[in-house]
Scaffold this motif. Structure first.
Motif, PDB file in Angstrom:
ATOM      1  N   PHE A 172     -14.317 -10.046  -7.446  1.00  0.00           N
ATOM      2  CA  PHE A 172     -13.739  -9.006  -8.279  1.00  0.00           C
ATOM      3  C   PHE A 172     -12.450  -9.513  -8.908  1.00  0.00           C
ATOM      4  CE2 PHE A 172     -16.438  -6.539  -5.471  1.00  0.00           C
ATOM      5  CZ  PHE A 172     -16.981  -5.609  -6.341  1.00  0.00           C
ATOM      6  N   ALA A 221     -16.701  -2.640 -13.263  1.00  0.00           N
ATOM      7  CA  ALA A 221     -16.937  -1.873 -12.045  1.00  0.00           C
ATOM      8  C   ALA A 221     -16.157  -0.561 -12.024  1.00  0.00           C
ATOM      9  CB  ALA A 221     -16.574  -2.709 -10.820  1.00  0.00           C
ATOM     10  N   LEU A 281     -11.402  -3.079 -13.400  1.00  0.00           N
ATOM     11  CA  LEU A 281     -11.933  -3.886 -12.307  1.00  0.00           C
ATOM     12  C   LEU A 281     -13.288  -4.438 -12.723  1.00  0.00           C
ATOM     13  CD1 LEU A 281     -11.662  -4.817  -9.328  1.00  0.00           C
ATOM     14  CD2 LEU A 281     -12.921  -2.736  -8.709  1.00  0.00           C
ATOM     15  N   HIS A 331     -16.602  -7.138 -11.793  1.00  0.00           N
ATOM     16  CA  HIS A 331     -17.290  -7.980 -10.827  1.00  0.00           C
ATOM     17  C   HIS A 331     -17.904  -9.129 -11.615  1.00  0.00           C
ATOM     18  CE1 HIS A 331     -20.519  -9.556  -8.299  1.00  0.00           C
ATOM     19  NE2 HIS A 331     -19.668  -9.294  -7.325  1.00  0.00           N
TER      20      HIS A 331
END
Length: 167
Positions: free
Chosen positions: A95, A124, A134, A136
């Motif tokens: 992440f 995400a 965020l 991934h």
């Protein structure tokens, strides 16, 4: 374009009517009337959920940006296929948090959609204050380089195209 109160989104209503006729796979007066009613009702009820789209300041920049995104999607598909089919020891999923300058809903939607459409990355979560995103990623070897690439390659052109969406 003038909007009528009783038919606020005529193109959406027409599209939904045509979609209904395609799903019904029958052209009859009953299906046409039902499709028209559903197209009208759904467009009328969904009108409150539409976001106001900012005017595009630089349409040529937007076209160049969309071509860049298309090339990135093709390139990322090839790269992800190569990494998936190759030795998996080289993958470093993780992440990454990207700080954002975009605040406009449409700009944020475009940014998160572009990131998710590019294979190997998925949006995400976005913070409640819209200051960070965020992600991934399938392969994160240098998180800072990835953040800089997303900011310069995707966020900067969006800020240029939608100038009123900046901080």
């Amino acid at each position: 374009m003038k909007r009528w109160r009783w038919l606020p989104y005529p193109m959406l209503s027409l599209s939904l009517t045509l979609l209904w006729l395609l799903l019904a796979n029958q052209l009859s007066v009953g299906h046409l009337l039902l499709g028209a009613f559903l197209g009208w009702a759904i467009a009328l009820l969904a009108g409150g959920f539409w976001v106001a789209v900012q005017p595009v300041a630089k349409p040529l920049t937007l076209i160049r940006f969309l071509l860049l995104v298309l090339m990135d999607i093709v390139t990322a598909n090839i790269e992800v296929a190569r990494r998936i089919l190759g030795p998996q020891a080289k993958l470093h999923p993780g992440f990454v948090v990207v700080p954002l300058e975009l605040r406009d809903e449409v700009g944020l939607i475009m940014l998160t959609s572009i990131i998710s459409l590019t294979p190997g990355t998925v949006s995400a979560d976005i913070s409640d204050d819209r200051y960070s995103l965020l992600l991934h990623c399938l392969d994160v070897t240098d998180p800072q380089a990835l953040v800089q690439q997303i900011k310069s390659r995707y966020e900067a052109p969006l800020l240029e195209v939608f100038p009123c969406s900046a901080l």
